[in-house]
Design a protein around this motif. Structure first.
Motif, PDB file in Angstrom:
ATOM      1  N   VAL A 157       4.140  -1.302   0.319  1.00 12.24           N
ATOM      2  CA  VAL A 157       3.149  -1.980  -0.516  1.00 12.24           C
ATOM      3  C   VAL A 157       2.290  -2.909   0.341  1.00 12.24           C
ATOM      4  O   VAL A 157       1.056  -2.940   0.211  1.00 12.24           O
ATOM      5  N   HIS A 158       2.922  -3.637   1.232  1.00 12.57           N
ATOM      6  CA  HIS A 158       2.175  -4.550   2.105  1.00 12.57           C
ATOM      7  C   HIS A 158       1.263  -3.771   3.057  1.00 12.57           C
ATOM      8  O   HIS A 158       0.146  -4.233   3.371  1.00 12.57           O
ATOM      9  N   ALA A 209      -1.698  -2.690   1.058  1.00 11.26           N
ATOM     10  CA  ALA A 209      -2.528  -3.871   0.783  1.00 11.26           C
ATOM     11  C   ALA A 209      -3.336  -4.257   2.024  1.00 11.26           C
ATOM     12  O   ALA A 209      -4.495  -4.681   1.911  1.00 11.26           O
ATOM     13  N   GLY A 212      -6.567  -3.335   0.720  1.00 10.05           N
ATOM     14  CA  GLY A 212      -6.756  -4.605   0.052  1.00 10.05           C
ATOM     15  C   GLY A 212      -5.875  -4.747  -1.186  1.00 10.05           C
ATOM     16  O   GLY A 212      -5.567  -3.749  -1.853  1.00 10.05           O
ATOM     17  N   ALA A 213      -5.483  -5.970  -1.462  1.00  5.99           N
ATOM     18  CA  ALA A 213      -4.626  -6.226  -2.619  1.00  5.99           C
ATOM     19  C   ALA A 213      -5.325  -5.888  -3.927  1.00  5.99           C
ATOM     20  O   ALA A 213      -4.687  -5.469  -4.901  1.00  5.99           O
ATOM     21  N   HIS A 235      -7.167  -3.387  -4.582  1.00  2.00           N
ATOM     22  CA  HIS A 235      -6.963  -1.964  -4.873  1.00  2.00           C
ATOM     23  C   HIS A 235      -5.604  -1.750  -5.543  1.00  2.00           C
ATOM     24  O   HIS A 235      -5.496  -0.991  -6.523  1.00  2.00           O
ATOM     25  N   LEU A 236      -4.573  -2.396  -5.021  1.00  2.00           N
ATOM     26  CA  LEU A 236      -3.238  -2.248  -5.596  1.00  2.00           C
ATOM     27  C   LEU A 236      -3.181  -2.817  -7.011  1.00  2.00           C
ATOM     28  O   LEU A 236      -2.537  -2.244  -7.888  1.00  2.00           O
ATOM     29  N   TRP A 237      -3.851  -3.930  -7.227  1.00  2.00           N
ATOM     30  CA  TRP A 237      -3.890  -4.506  -8.571  1.00  2.00           C
ATOM     31  C   TRP A 237      -4.543  -3.531  -9.547  1.00  2.00           C
ATOM     32  O   TRP A 237      -4.063  -3.344 -10.660  1.00  2.00           O
ATOM     33  N   VAL A 282       2.064 -10.137  -2.999  1.00  2.00           N
ATOM     34  CA  VAL A 282       0.910  -9.254  -3.192  1.00  2.00           C
ATOM     35  C   VAL A 282       0.402  -9.305  -4.628  1.00  2.00           C
ATOM     36  O   VAL A 282      -0.816  -9.327  -4.867  1.00  2.00           O
ATOM     37  N   PHE A 283       1.335  -9.314  -5.588  1.00  2.00           N
ATOM     38  CA  PHE A 283       0.963  -9.207  -6.990  1.00  2.00           C
ATOM     39  C   PHE A 283       1.169 -10.522  -7.743  1.00  2.00           C
ATOM     40  O   PHE A 283       1.944 -11.387  -7.319  1.00  2.00           O
TER      41      PHE A 283
END
Length: 222
Positions: free
Chosen positions: A35-36, A39, A43-44, A46-48, A130-131
């Protein structure tokens, strides 16, 4: 006597639980690092977006690992008792059969639960970087039934292995498969939130099953 029995279980299973802990924690660390890594690349944000728009939880690989760990823990703890004829000796210790069997089961369930607790700690800390808290909570609540399934699988494995009659063992396996299936009926994130208490009760009820096998073993059922 209880203390001596706990020490015996520790000596017998410490290597197995160490390997299971390394497996589970290693997978959690790997998933968190992945996940990191994403990210860092995309970029974070995008993950969100993926987490919110696609209901992604990023830990799908962990789904059946606690279940497998629970089964392996039960095998490691109780197969030697049956193969090496240790259970008969254990049940003749100067304490009740219920106390002896309960101590063994409590030790295994507690050790397994401790490993699972570290799973959640790793994921909570790593994913929390991250989240937002709400997304991390959704991921952890989605993974909770998988870990409850692992504890249940451990207890059901003990029920099957301690049963002295093979025909009954096969029947127990069928019932066990149906019960475990209850924990994996939906892949939707947080689908089980309202049913967590029911799953916990199911796990608690299965804790009584191995005592049935122990009673049958003591009675010499074949």
């Amino acid at each position: 006597m209880i203390q001596a029995l706990l020490y015996k279980e520790y000596i017998k299973t410490r290597a197995a639980y160490a390997l299971l802990a390394a497996l589970l924690w290693g997978i959690c660390i790997y998933l968190s690092l992945n996940v990191h890594r994403i990210a860092g690349i995309k970029g974070a944000a995008h993950l969100w977006e993926v987490a919110i728009s696609r209901d992604a939880i990023f830990v799908q690989w962990l789904k059946f690992v606690p279940l497998i760990a629970g089964i392996l823990a039960g095998v490691a703890q109780f197969v030697p008792e049956m193969v090496q004829k240790r259970l008969k000796l254990t049940l003749h210790l100067p304490c009740s059969c219920t106390a002896s069997a309960g101590t063994m089961l409590t030790y295994g369930a507690a050790a397994l639960s401790a490993i699972y607790a570290v799973d959640f700690l790793i994921l909570n800390i790593a994913l929390g970087k991250v989240f937002a808290e709400e997304i991390v909570s959704r991921i952890l609540m989605t993974a909770l039934p998988w870990h409850l399934a692992g504890v249940t699988a451990y207890l059901l494995t003990a029920w099957v292995i301690l049963e002295p009659a093979w025909k009954v063992r096969v029947f127990n396996m069928g019932i066990s498969a149906l019960l475990i299936r209850l924990f994996f009926l939906s892949d939707t994130p947080e689908a089980y939130n309202r049913f967590i208490p029911i799953l916990a009760i199911t796990a608690a009820v299965t804790a009584s099953f191995p005592f049935i096998s122990v009673d049958r073993f003591k009675a010499g059922r074949e």
